[in-house]
Design a protein around this motif. Structure first.
Motif, mmCIF file in Angstrom:
data_model
loop_
_atom_site.group_PDB
_atom_site.id
_atom_site.type_symbol
_atom_site.label_atom_id
_atom_site.label_comp_id
_atom_site.label_asym_id
_atom_site.label_seq_id
_atom_site.Cartn_x
_atom_site.Cartn_y
_atom_site.Cartn_z
ATOM 1 N N GLU A 6 21.019 7.850 29.731
ATOM 2 C CA GLU A 6 21.976 7.560 28.668
ATOM 3 C C GLU A 6 21.338 7.780 27.312
ATOM 4 O O GLU A 6 20.141 7.623 27.145
ATOM 5 N N PHE A 9 22.095 4.196 21.453
ATOM 6 C CA PHE A 9 22.993 4.138 20.291
ATOM 7 C C PHE A 9 22.155 4.084 19.026
ATOM 8 O O PHE A 9 21.310 3.222 18.872
ATOM 9 N N ASP A 20 33.066 1.790 16.882
ATOM 10 C CA ASP A 20 31.943 2.193 17.727
ATOM 11 C C ASP A 20 30.859 1.118 17.746
ATOM 12 O O ASP A 20 30.293 0.802 18.793
ATOM 13 N N ASN A 23 32.110 -1.907 19.777
ATOM 14 C CA ASN A 23 32.043 -1.604 21.212
ATOM 15 C C ASN A 23 30.590 -1.666 21.710
ATOM 16 O O ASN A 23 30.311 -2.199 22.789
ATOM 17 N N ALA A 24 29.702 -1.111 20.936
ATOM 18 C CA ALA A 24 28.279 -1.141 21.338
ATOM 19 C C ALA A 24 27.766 -2.572 21.393
ATOM 20 O O ALA A 24 27.033 -2.963 22.320
ATOM 21 N N GLU A 27 29.184 -4.257 24.496
ATOM 22 C CA GLU A 27 28.453 -3.825 25.683
ATOM 23 C C GLU A 27 27.099 -4.534 25.782
ATOM 24 O O GLU A 27 26.674 -4.942 26.873
ATOM 25 N N MET A 28 26.438 -4.696 24.641
ATOM 26 C CA MET A 28 25.132 -5.389 24.648
ATOM 27 C C MET A 28 25.303 -6.857 25.024
ATOM 28 O O MET A 28 24.502 -7.418 25.792
#
Length: 149
Positions: A6, A9, A20, A23-24, A27-28
């Protein structure tokens, strides 16, 4: 969490939008929750194993203590038996010593000094020596007398 395949980011890049970034971040947070839950599970499993080990160790210790207590009781019993036997043998030896002293006292009182008859002396030699000054004659006459009987 990012693995080797992957892309990581890059927050310094100006091309990313606020969405963005959110969202990051989400996810973290989700990855953190998963890792935290996994950590708690591993920690609980480790504590469970430690408790089982302690219980097993405690159980083994109790069995070892029980075995040692049984062995101690057997050795104590054996020790008491040996002490009783030692006392019994000491009493027997004491009795023999007293009997020997009494016998020697009795012999001393009944035999005149210089008499070489009785215990510790050959009784035939003492009686032959008294019957004749010539040992050969004493034996012949004693044998003759015995043959007459």
């Amino acid at each position: 969490m990012a693995d080797d395949t992957e892309e990581v980011f890059d927050f310094s890049n100006l091309e990313f939008t606020r969405e963005d970034l959110v969202n990051a971040l989400n996810e973290m947070v989700f990855e953190y929750k998963n890792l935290s839950q996994s950590f708690d599970e591993v920690k609980a499993e480790k504590e469970s194993c430690a408790m089982n080990t302690e219980q097993t160790s405690s159980s083994n210790m109790q069995a070892a203590i029980s075995k040692l207590e049984t062995e101690n009781a057997k050795l104590r019993s054996k020790s008491e038996e040996i002490q009783y036997e030692n006392q019994r043998l000491a009493d027997i030896i004491s009795s023999w010593t007293k009997s020997s002293a009494s016998l020697q006292k009795l012999q001393g009182a009944t035999n005149p000094s210089g008499d070489k008859t009785g215990l510790g002396y050959n009784s035939n030699e003492g009686s032959i020596a008294e019957t004749s000054n010539n040992p050969g004659l004493g034996r012949k006459s004693l044998n003759n007398e015995l043959c007459k009987i």
